[in-house]
Design a protein around this motif. Sequence first.
Motif, short mmCIF file in Angstrom:
data_model
loop_
_atom_site.label_atom_id
_atom_site.label_comp_id
_atom_site.label_asym_id
_atom_site.label_seq_id
_atom_site.Cartn_x
_atom_site.Cartn_y
_atom_site.Cartn_z
N VAL A 73 -59.11 7.87 -0.47
CA VAL A 73 -58.92 8.16 0.95
C VAL A 73 -60.12 8.99 1.40
N ARG A 74 -60.84 8.46 2.36
CA ARG A 74 -62.08 9.08 2.81
C ARG A 74 -62.03 9.35 4.31
N ALA A 75 -62.88 10.27 4.73
CA ALA A 75 -62.97 10.62 6.15
C ALA A 75 -63.62 9.49 6.94
N ARG A 76 -63.36 9.48 8.22
CA ARG A 76 -64.06 8.58 9.15
C ARG A 76 -65.21 9.38 9.76
N SER A 77 -66.41 8.86 9.65
CA SER A 77 -67.59 9.61 10.05
C SER A 77 -67.60 9.95 11.53
N GLY A 78 -67.08 9.08 12.37
CA GLY A 78 -67.05 9.37 13.81
C GLY A 78 -66.18 10.56 14.14
N LEU A 79 -65.03 10.68 13.49
CA LEU A 79 -64.16 11.84 13.73
C LEU A 79 -64.80 13.11 13.21
N ALA A 80 -65.52 13.00 12.10
CA ALA A 80 -66.20 14.18 11.55
C ALA A 80 -67.31 14.64 12.50
N LEU A 81 -68.08 13.71 13.01
CA LEU A 81 -69.18 14.07 13.89
C LEU A 81 -68.70 14.60 15.24
N ARG A 82 -67.77 13.89 15.87
CA ARG A 82 -67.33 14.26 17.22
C ARG A 82 -66.42 15.48 17.25
N HIS A 83 -65.53 15.61 16.24
CA HIS A 83 -64.49 16.64 16.30
C HIS A 83 -64.47 17.60 15.12
N LEU A 109 -62.48 21.32 11.17
CA LEU A 109 -63.60 22.22 10.91
C LEU A 109 -64.39 22.51 12.17
N GLY A 110 -63.95 21.95 13.28
CA GLY A 110 -64.65 22.17 14.55
C GLY A 110 -64.24 23.48 15.20
N ASP A 111 -64.72 23.68 16.42
CA ASP A 111 -64.44 24.94 17.12
C ASP A 111 -63.47 24.75 18.29
N ALA A 112 -62.85 23.57 18.39
CA ALA A 112 -61.89 23.31 19.46
C ALA A 112 -60.68 22.57 18.88
N PRO A 113 -59.51 22.73 19.51
CA PRO A 113 -58.35 21.96 19.06
C PRO A 113 -58.60 20.46 19.18
N VAL A 114 -58.00 19.69 18.26
CA VAL A 114 -58.14 18.23 18.27
C VAL A 114 -56.75 17.61 18.29
N GLU A 115 -56.52 16.74 19.26
CA GLU A 115 -55.25 16.03 19.33
C GLU A 115 -55.36 14.71 18.58
N ILE A 116 -54.39 14.46 17.71
CA ILE A 116 -54.31 13.20 16.98
C ILE A 116 -53.09 12.46 17.53
N ARG A 117 -53.32 11.26 18.00
CA ARG A 117 -52.26 10.46 18.64
C ARG A 117 -51.74 9.40 17.68
N HIS A 118 -50.51 8.99 17.94
CA HIS A 118 -49.93 7.89 17.16
C HIS A 118 -50.86 6.67 17.27
N GLY A 119 -51.13 6.04 16.13
CA GLY A 119 -51.96 4.84 16.10
C GLY A 119 -53.45 5.11 15.98
N GLU A 120 -53.86 6.38 16.08
CA GLU A 120 -55.28 6.70 15.96
C GLU A 120 -55.72 6.55 14.50
N ARG A 121 -56.88 5.95 14.31
CA ARG A 121 -57.42 5.77 12.96
C ARG A 121 -57.95 7.12 12.48
N VAL A 122 -57.37 7.63 11.39
CA VAL A 122 -57.67 8.99 10.93
C VAL A 122 -58.42 9.05 9.60
N ALA A 123 -58.45 7.96 8.85
CA ALA A 123 -59.09 7.95 7.54
C ALA A 123 -59.35 6.51 7.16
N GLN A 124 -59.99 6.34 6.02
CA GLN A 124 -60.16 4.99 5.49
C GLN A 124 -59.80 4.97 4.01
N LEU A 125 -59.28 3.84 3.59
CA LEU A 125 -58.85 3.63 2.21
C LEU A 125 -59.83 2.68 1.54
#
Length: 156
Positions: A73-83, A109-125
């Motif tokens: 299970v790995r991070a998604r680079s776009g979520l890491a960069l943006r949030h 690890l960011g400096d602002a709250p991040v909302e995660i919504r149902h159906g949002e892609r959060v990781a990769q397998l």
Amino acid sequence: MTAPELPTTDLPDLLVLRLHPDAIAPQRMSAGAAGLDLAACLSQGSVVLKPGERRLVPTGLALAIPPGYEGQVRARSGLALRHGLAIVNAPGTIDADYRGELQVILINLGDAPVEIRHGERVAQLVPAPVARPAPREPDTPPPPARGPGGLARPGW
């Protein structure tokens, strides 16, 4: 130009069971993608991760990973960069004999709250073969493969 579809016919199947009716099956988002995207399955609609907060995010899925493989299970680079969203134990390992719900440990690890919504892609397998050598304790340590000195010198 579209990437050619890579052959998968000689690989064992990755069995996916939806534990929740709203769970989204893992998907490759391009023909050449190594990973299958995993989506959050949040019956409450969304969750907010404050800066520095860790949270277990459910996917609503259970997997049957073939023997001889693991699921990374790995991070998604776009979520890491943006949030600044990351996976605490990256890469997380799903063993072939685990049958519980697949959940992702996210940290903001960011400096602002991040909302995660149902159906949002959060990781990769990423399914990967596993080498399983048998542990053995020698009577004496083997000689080092490299010369003496250096920062990564064996500690024996």
